[in-house]
Design a protein around this motif. Structure first.
Motif, short mmCIF file in Angstrom:
data_model
loop_
_atom_site.label_atom_id
_atom_site.label_comp_id
_atom_site.label_asym_id
_atom_site.label_seq_id
_atom_site.Cartn_x
_atom_site.Cartn_y
_atom_site.Cartn_z
N MET A 1 0.81 -1.22 0.00
CA MET A 1 0.00 0.00 0.00
C MET A 1 0.84 1.27 0.00
N LYS A 2 1.91 1.31 0.81
CA LYS A 2 2.73 2.51 0.95
C LYS A 2 3.96 2.50 0.04
N ILE A 3 4.10 1.45 -0.75
CA ILE A 3 5.24 1.35 -1.66
C ILE A 3 4.92 2.05 -2.97
N PRO A 4 5.83 2.89 -3.49
CA PRO A 4 5.58 3.62 -4.74
C PRO A 4 5.25 2.67 -5.89
N SER A 5 4.44 3.16 -6.81
CA SER A 5 3.98 2.33 -7.93
C SER A 5 5.12 1.86 -8.81
N GLU A 6 6.21 2.65 -8.89
CA GLU A 6 7.33 2.23 -9.75
C GLU A 6 8.04 1.00 -9.22
N TYR A 7 7.76 0.65 -7.97
CA TYR A 7 8.32 -0.57 -7.40
C TYR A 7 7.26 -1.65 -7.20
N GLY A 8 6.13 -1.48 -7.86
CA GLY A 8 5.09 -2.49 -7.81
C GLY A 8 4.05 -2.31 -6.73
N GLY A 9 4.15 -1.21 -5.97
CA GLY A 9 3.18 -0.95 -4.91
C GLY A 9 1.99 -0.16 -5.38
#
Length: 206
Positions: free
Chosen positions: A35-43
């Motif tokens: 949830m808190k992981i940036p989208s560029e890292y799959g979050g």
């Protein structure tokens, strides 16, 4: 997310004191571990406010699930790596965590509590400078019995300074000494962990 946590699943958690595999797998498919992981890292790239609203909703269903996800991404690997990690560490660990590699946080020690100034666990650099060797024991590590990755706080014997390390939970020398049980959070995967000559690559220093 709440659709994944059905009433039968909640009853199963309470009865067995364990997280049903189908619930954990469902949370992974939904991206709840990222949830808190940036989208560029799959979050999912949620803001803190968005994350807080989801956790509030989850807490109204079952505190065990809230604890699982919160320990993973608020004090486990995702948050410190997102804030303090190198680009290489972010590329290596954040996609794993977003995909559901569960993480835990190892700070507290018996007789020390959560006061890091008193911790006794050590991390000593090998003579060739390629690895740290961790020795010590940690108490009350939420997710510790099911984690793939750990954030471990340890002291450098020479400088007495304290650092955080990302440690693979499958590393030789790590032993689960005890599963801690709690009233009201029956499935909490909380552990006492022992570290005996656990080798950690130098690049895992946060």
């Amino acid at each position: 997310i709440t659709a994944t946590i059905s009433m039968p699943a909640l009853r199963a958690i309470d009865a067995a004191g364990e997280y049903p595999p189908e619930v954990v797998d469902g949370l992974k498919r939904l991206g709840a571990f990222g949830m808190k992981i940036p989208s560029e890292y799959g979050g999912l790239g949620f803001s803190q406010v968005e994350y807080g609203r989801v956790m509030e909703l989850l807490g109204s269903y079952d505190g065990n699930i809230s604890a699982l996800l919160s320990a993973h991404q608020s004090i486990g690997v995702p948050q410190p790596i997102k804030i303090f990690g190198t680009p290489e560490q972010k590329s290596r660990f954040l996609p794993r965590c977003a995909a559901g590699a569960i993480s835990a946080f190892a700070l507290t020690e018996d007789g020390v509590g959560s006061d890091p100034a008193q911790l006794a666990t050590t991390a000593e650099l090998t003579p060739d400078g390629t690895e740290y060797v961790i020795n010590g024991e940690k108490l009350w590590c939420t997710n510790g019995t099911i984690a793939e990755l750990l954030v471990v706080m340890a002291r450098h014997p020479n400088s007495k300074k304290i650092s955080a390390f990302v440690v693979e939970a499958s590393s030789p020398g790590i032993t689960i000494l005890h599963r801690c049980r709690f009233m009201g959070l029956k499935a909490l995967a909380n552990a006492v962990l022992s570290f005996k000559n656990v080798k950690v690559p130098r690049e895992n220093l946060i």
